[in-house]
Design a protein around this motif. Structure first.
Motif, PDB file in Angstrom:
ATOM      1  N   ALA A  86      23.088  68.443  77.224  1.00  0.00           N
ATOM      2  CA  ALA A  86      22.446  69.755  77.375  1.00  0.00           C
ATOM      3  C   ALA A  86      21.573  69.787  78.626  1.00  0.00           C
ATOM      4  O   ALA A  86      20.923  68.804  78.971  1.00  0.00           O
ATOM      5  CB  ALA A  86      21.601  70.065  76.148  1.00  0.00           C
ATOM      6  N   LEU A  89      17.271  73.486  79.234  1.00  0.00           N
ATOM      7  CA  LEU A  89      16.735  73.810  77.913  1.00  0.00           C
ATOM      8  C   LEU A  89      15.431  74.584  78.032  1.00  0.00           C
ATOM      9  O   LEU A  89      14.617  74.326  78.915  1.00  0.00           O
ATOM     10  CB  LEU A  89      16.487  72.526  77.119  1.00  0.00           C
ATOM     11  CG  LEU A  89      17.713  71.672  76.782  1.00  0.00           C
ATOM     12  CD1 LEU A  89      17.280  70.347  76.191  1.00  0.00           C
ATOM     13  CD2 LEU A  89      18.621  72.413  75.818  1.00  0.00           C
ATOM     14  N   GLU A  93      13.769  75.081  72.744  1.00  0.00           N
ATOM     15  CA  GLU A  93      14.957  74.269  72.449  1.00  0.00           C
ATOM     16  C   GLU A  93      14.644  72.781  72.510  1.00  0.00           C
ATOM     17  O   GLU A  93      15.072  72.013  71.645  1.00  0.00           O
ATOM     18  CB  GLU A  93      16.074  74.621  73.433  1.00  0.00           C
ATOM     19  CG  GLU A  93      16.690  75.988  73.175  1.00  0.00           C
ATOM     20  CD  GLU A  93      17.617  76.421  74.291  1.00  0.00           C
ATOM     21  OE1 GLU A  93      18.456  77.297  74.033  1.00  0.00           O
ATOM     22  OE2 GLU A  93      17.511  75.900  75.431  1.00  0.00           O
TER      23      GLU A  93
END
Length: 221
Positions: A86, A89, A93
């Motif tokens: 990921a 963010l 998050e």
């Protein structure tokens, strides 16, 4: 209670016996809380005389400190896997990912309180050094993973977030495991239970605020 087993002879037997003692301590700590774990209860669950444990761990504190050391490895693996690939963010998050990684480790959250209060200060210097070294390796790996996630955190910001996560998780975990007296009180006064029993939600809210502040500090640097 199991009958006392024969003394372990080979290196492999000793390692298996040590693992069994750690597993027994872990089970008892999860069932009753780390503060309630005793050497007598641990050895009884494994089927050993209490004196036998001293061949593997010098004290209750050393035994629990080893569980905490294992917890650092579990937290690092959980957080790094949670972040995955990921990128970009938001503060919310990244806070949720950190909270998730700690919620899956209730024993570690419990032990974080006791490490600071009693465990690491009650063992030999070299044992304390080994614990600190292992914790630092995990901490550094998590710091780098947070930086690499492009969540707006530099190394100092990531360290601030992790430090807040440890402190808040240790405190909120204790709140979320009330005694019988407090359970009765919360039943009578639900407004007090509202904050005490929301471990994940409370932790995520606090860490979101910390992440936002750390991101702001980074942008102003």
């Amino acid at each position: 209670m199991s009958q006392p087993k024969q003394r372990a002879r080979s290196s492999q037997d000793k390692e298996l016996r040590k693992t069994a003692l750690l597993d027994a301590a872990r089970e008892l700590a999860i069932e009753q809380g780390a503060r309630e774990v005793t050497l007598t209860a641990v050895t009884a669950r494994v089927g050993l005389h209490a004196s036998a444990l001293r061949r593997y761990f010098e004290s209750r504190e050393e035994l629990l400190l080893e569980l905490a050391e294992h917890g650092w490895d579990e937290w690092r693996n959980g957080l790094v896997n949670g972040l995955g690939d990921a990128r970009d963010l938001t503060a919310g998050e990244v806070a949720t990912i950190v909270s998730d990684s700690l919620e899956r480790l209730p024993l570690f959250c419990d032990l974080l309180t006791h490490v600071a209060l009693s465990l690491e200060g009650a063992v030999r210097l070299e044992r304390a050094r080994r614990y600190k070294t292992s914790a630092s390796v995990a901490y550094d790996a998590m710091t780098q993973a947070l930086v690499d996630a492009d969540a707006g955190l530099d190394h100092q910001g990531a360290r601030t977030l992790l430090s807040a996560a440890m402190s808040c998780a240790a405190y909120l975990y204790q709140l979320s495991r009330p005694t019988a007296t407090l359970r009765q009180l919360y039943a009578e006064e639900p407004r007090w239970a509202h904050d005490a029993l929301r471990f994940h939600e409370q932790l995520t809210t606090l860490l979101t605020a910390v992440a936002l502040g750390a991101r702001q500090n980074t942008s102003n640097a």
